[in-house]
Design an enzyme around this catalytic site. Structure first.
Site, short mmCIF file in Angstrom:
data_model
loop_
_atom_site.label_atom_id
_atom_site.label_comp_id
_atom_site.label_asym_id
_atom_site.label_seq_id
_atom_site.Cartn_x
_atom_site.Cartn_y
_atom_site.Cartn_z
N CYS A 40 -38.73 60.36 53.24
CA CYS A 40 -38.66 60.39 54.66
C CYS A 40 -39.28 61.77 55.25
O CYS A 40 -39.56 61.92 56.22
CB CYS A 40 -37.53 60.49 55.19
SG CYS A 40 -36.63 58.68 54.78
N PHE A 60 -33.07 50.62 57.36
CA PHE A 60 -34.44 50.81 57.16
C PHE A 60 -35.49 49.78 57.70
O PHE A 60 -34.96 48.67 57.91
CB PHE A 60 -34.96 51.11 55.56
CG PHE A 60 -34.47 52.29 54.90
CD1 PHE A 60 -34.98 53.41 55.51
CD2 PHE A 60 -33.52 52.00 54.05
CE1 PHE A 60 -34.18 54.76 54.68
CE2 PHE A 60 -32.63 53.24 53.66
CZ PHE A 60 -33.17 54.13 53.88
N ASN A 107 -34.85 53.38 60.40
CA ASN A 107 -35.42 54.40 59.77
C ASN A 107 -36.85 53.77 58.90
O ASN A 107 -36.44 53.05 58.13
CB ASN A 107 -34.47 54.98 58.78
CG ASN A 107 -34.71 56.17 57.95
OD1 ASN A 107 -36.11 56.39 57.77
ND2 ASN A 107 -33.94 56.86 57.65
C1 LIG Z 1 -23.51 55.91 55.61
C2 LIG Z 1 -22.77 56.21 56.99
C3 LIG Z 1 -23.61 55.57 57.90
C4 LIG Z 1 -21.40 55.88 57.25
O1 LIG Z 1 -21.04 56.40 58.64
P1 LIG Z 1 -19.85 56.83 59.09
O2 LIG Z 1 -19.48 58.10 57.97
O3 LIG Z 1 -19.68 57.17 60.26
O4 LIG Z 1 -18.78 55.79 58.74
P2 LIG Z 1 -17.47 55.54 57.65
O5 LIG Z 1 -17.24 56.76 56.85
O6 LIG Z 1 -16.29 54.87 58.59
O7 LIG Z 1 -18.07 54.40 56.65
C5 LIG Z 1 -18.36 52.97 57.21
C6 LIG Z 1 -18.02 52.08 56.07
O8 LIG Z 1 -18.83 52.46 54.85
C7 LIG Z 1 -18.25 53.16 53.76
N1 LIG Z 1 -18.87 53.81 53.08
C8 LIG Z 1 -19.68 54.99 53.83
N2 LIG Z 1 -20.06 55.93 52.84
C9 LIG Z 1 -19.83 55.20 51.97
C10 LIG Z 1 -20.18 55.51 50.31
N3 LIG Z 1 -20.99 56.58 49.97
N4 LIG Z 1 -19.72 54.67 49.31
C11 LIG Z 1 -18.94 53.56 49.67
N5 LIG Z 1 -18.64 53.26 50.84
C12 LIG Z 1 -19.16 54.22 51.77
C13 LIG Z 1 -16.97 53.43 54.37
O9 LIG Z 1 -15.89 53.18 53.12
C14 LIG Z 1 -16.44 52.36 55.43
O10 LIG Z 1 -16.14 51.28 55.00
P3 LIG Z 1 -15.17 50.19 55.81
O11 LIG Z 1 -15.64 49.75 57.01
O12 LIG Z 1 -14.79 49.16 54.84
O13 LIG Z 1 -13.87 51.21 56.02
C15 LIG Z 1 -23.07 57.88 57.26
O14 LIG Z 1 -22.04 58.59 56.30
C16 LIG Z 1 -24.29 58.22 57.12
O15 LIG Z 1 -25.06 58.21 57.94
N6 LIG Z 1 -24.66 59.12 55.99
C17 LIG Z 1 -25.95 59.80 55.81
C18 LIG Z 1 -27.02 58.54 55.51
C19 LIG Z 1 -28.27 59.18 54.88
O16 LIG Z 1 -28.37 59.94 54.05
N7 LIG Z 1 -29.23 58.87 55.66
C20 LIG Z 1 -30.69 59.27 55.08
C21 LIG Z 1 -31.49 58.13 54.65
S1 LIG Z 1 -32.80 58.72 53.55
C22 LIG Z 1 -33.92 59.40 54.65
O17 LIG Z 1 -33.73 59.25 55.85
C23 LIG Z 1 -34.83 60.31 53.96
C24 LIG Z 1 -35.46 59.71 52.82
O18 LIG Z 1 -35.14 58.60 52.40
O19 LIG Z 1 -36.44 60.40 52.30
#
Ligand SMILES: CC(C)(COP(=O)(O)OP(=O)(O)OC[C@H]1O[C@@H](n2cnc3c(N)ncnc32)[C@H](O)[C@@H]1OP(=O)(O)O)[C@@H](O)C(=O)NCCC(=O)NCCSC(=O)CC(=O)O
Length: 406
Positions: free
Chosen positions: A179, A230, A356
């Site tokens: 990204c 994505f 994304n």
């Molecule tokens: C994954 C998230 C959207 C989750 O959102 P929240 O933290 O607000 O929500 P939350 O903790 O209630 O999680 C929502 C549901 O997902 C589950 N959950 C969350 N993270 C998890 C994990 N790592 N493993 C397993 N389950 C997971 C939770 O248990 C919950 O399930 P249930 O509903 O059953 O309770 C967030 O943590 C986030 O945005 N993290 C960063 C994402 C990221 O790294 N993006 C970069 C993309 S790559 C990029 O952009 C660059 C590149 O690629 O180069």
């Protein structure tokens, strides 16, 4: 002998100086494009589980819905309301192997990308060239970036005839930068434009998520994230220094550019081309923290060439074009830097409306910012700003921009 070599060296320095541009590189035009099919998160949820024969996994479907549900403007979770996708239900029906990432499907995915990525890239590039106002033959350098493919020759080569570029255009292809690719390509364009007097660099980023489509699997959160976050798109920018008065209109001057690796974070985002397509592992719970803990230091380093940046609330004096990796990442940046909510609106809006799109996304954010300023007659206009992207490494790309379009 001595004086001869001294004069040769002076002459070389003179030649070198004559090759440098006088002013800084500037963004002279932006173009964007998406595939025609726009899919809402609700429709996509049904399509995903139907097309992969996983409708019986009711608990997993509910989890996916919860992840996608809070896609409201300032909401949590994925922050996406709709996306544009090249692959359709028909594509998935024709390629049942795409559902199973253990099945060999890389060749078929690459075949789709080989045609569709250059075409999508060309649509964005044509818009940028039209806005630029000069003929495609005046492009001297081409920098192309994508994670969606691994072809030789690559998308850069295909774009030459598609856009009517000169066969002598100097091409650079950046594959698999994750990204941060959009900002990295612009950083390269800055150096090319400033070190080659008269250069006009066409930067193009294009992405198709058909490379990472797979069925949702119990116990594999990554498959849910990949399918929910994505989207597909392309963006192009023309970069050049010393704009021709009355022909070229600078939008943003590129003041400085930097790249940093966050220590001890190599495991946080990984992506690989496998027999089953593009496979990734994102430590979703760690990434926002890594970025939050390091962002201020990256910014300080970027502003050092400008003599630093001073004052309380200093970060709110800038405009922000941040890669919207996810709302959790944007929230973290907002809280660490004490940004007013409005500062990241362009990033959140692009995530909401397009998903994304890897390296493409930040160029959409830049486009959204300048369109907003044009619409609102410079309402929230700020002179200096930051473009920032994150990706595997973890790598942070930072660029200080000067808005020239007031
Ligand atoms: C994954 C998230 C959207 C989750 O959102 P929240 O933290 O607000 O929500 P939350 O903790 O209630 O999680 C929502 C549901 O997902 C589950 N959950 C969350 N993270 C998890 C994990 N790592 N493993 C397993 N389950 C997971 C939770 O248990 C919950 O399930 P249930 O509903 O059953 O309770 C967030 O943590 C986030 O945005 N993290 C960063 C994402 C990221 O790294 N993006 C970069 C993309 S790559 C990029 O952009 C660059 C590149 O690629 O180069």
């Amino acid at each position: 002998m001595g004086s001869g070599s001294a004069s040769a060296s002076a002459r070389l320095r003179e030649i070198h100086r004559s090759q440098q541009a006088d002013g800084p590189a500037a963004v002279l035009a932006i173009g964007t494009a998406n595939p025609p099919a726009c899919v809402t998160q609700d429709d996509f949820t049904d399509l995903l589980f139907r097309a992969t024969n996983t409708d019986h996994l009711a608990a997993l479907k509910d989890k996916f819905k919860r992840l996608c549900k809070h896609a409201c403007y300032f909401g949590q979770k994925l922050g996406v309301e709709r996306r544009y996708l090249h692959h359709t239900e028909e594509t998935l029906a024709a390629h049942p192997e795409f559902a199973d990432h253990e099945a060999p499907s890389l060749d078929a995915r690459l075949d789709i990308a080989a045609e569709a990525v250059p075409e999508l890239a060309a649509r964005a590039a044509r818009k940028a060239i039209a806005e630029w106002g000069r003929p495609a033959g005046d492009v001297t350098h081409l920098v192309v970036t994508t994670n969606s493919g691994a072809h030789i020759p690559g998308v850069d080569f295909r774009l030459v005839p598609l856009l009517g570029l000169r066969p002598t255009v100097r091409r650079t292809m950046l594959y698999l930068n994750g990204c941060f690719a959009g900002c990295a390509a612009l950083r390269l364009a800055k150096d090319l434009a400033e070190n080659n007097r008269g250069a006009r660099v066409l930067v193009v980023a294009a992405e198709l998520t058909v490379m990472l489509f797979s069925r949702p699997e119990e116990g594999c959160f990554q498959t849910l994230l990949n399918q929910g976050l994505f989207g597909d798109g392309a963006a192009a920018v023309v970069v050049g220094a010393d704009p021709l008065v009355s022909v070229e209109r600078p939008l943003f001057e590129i003041v400085s550019a930097a790249q940093t690796i966050i220590p001890e974070s190599a495991h946080a985002i990984n992506m690989n081309l496998t027999k089953g397509g593009f496979d990734g592992n994102i430590s979703t719970r760690e990434v926002p923290g890594f970025i939050g803990d390091n962002i201020e230091r990256c910014l300080m380093d970027s502003f050092e060439p400008l003599g630093g940046i001073a004052g309380d609330g200093k970060w709110n004096d800038l405009f922000w074009a941040v890669h919207p990796g996810s709302p959790a990442i944007l929230d973290k940046i907002e809280s660490v830097l004490g940004l007013e909510p409005e500062k990241l609106t362009a990033s959140r809006r692009v995530l909401r409306d397009y998903g994304n799109m890897f390296g493409v996304t930040v160029i959409f954010v830049l486009d959204e910012l300048r369109r907003r300023w044009e619409r609102e007659a410079a309402g929230e206009w700020r002179e200096l700003g930051v473009m920032m992207t994150f990706g595997p490494g973890l790598t942070v790309e930072t660029m200080v921009l000067h808005a020239a379009l007031k």
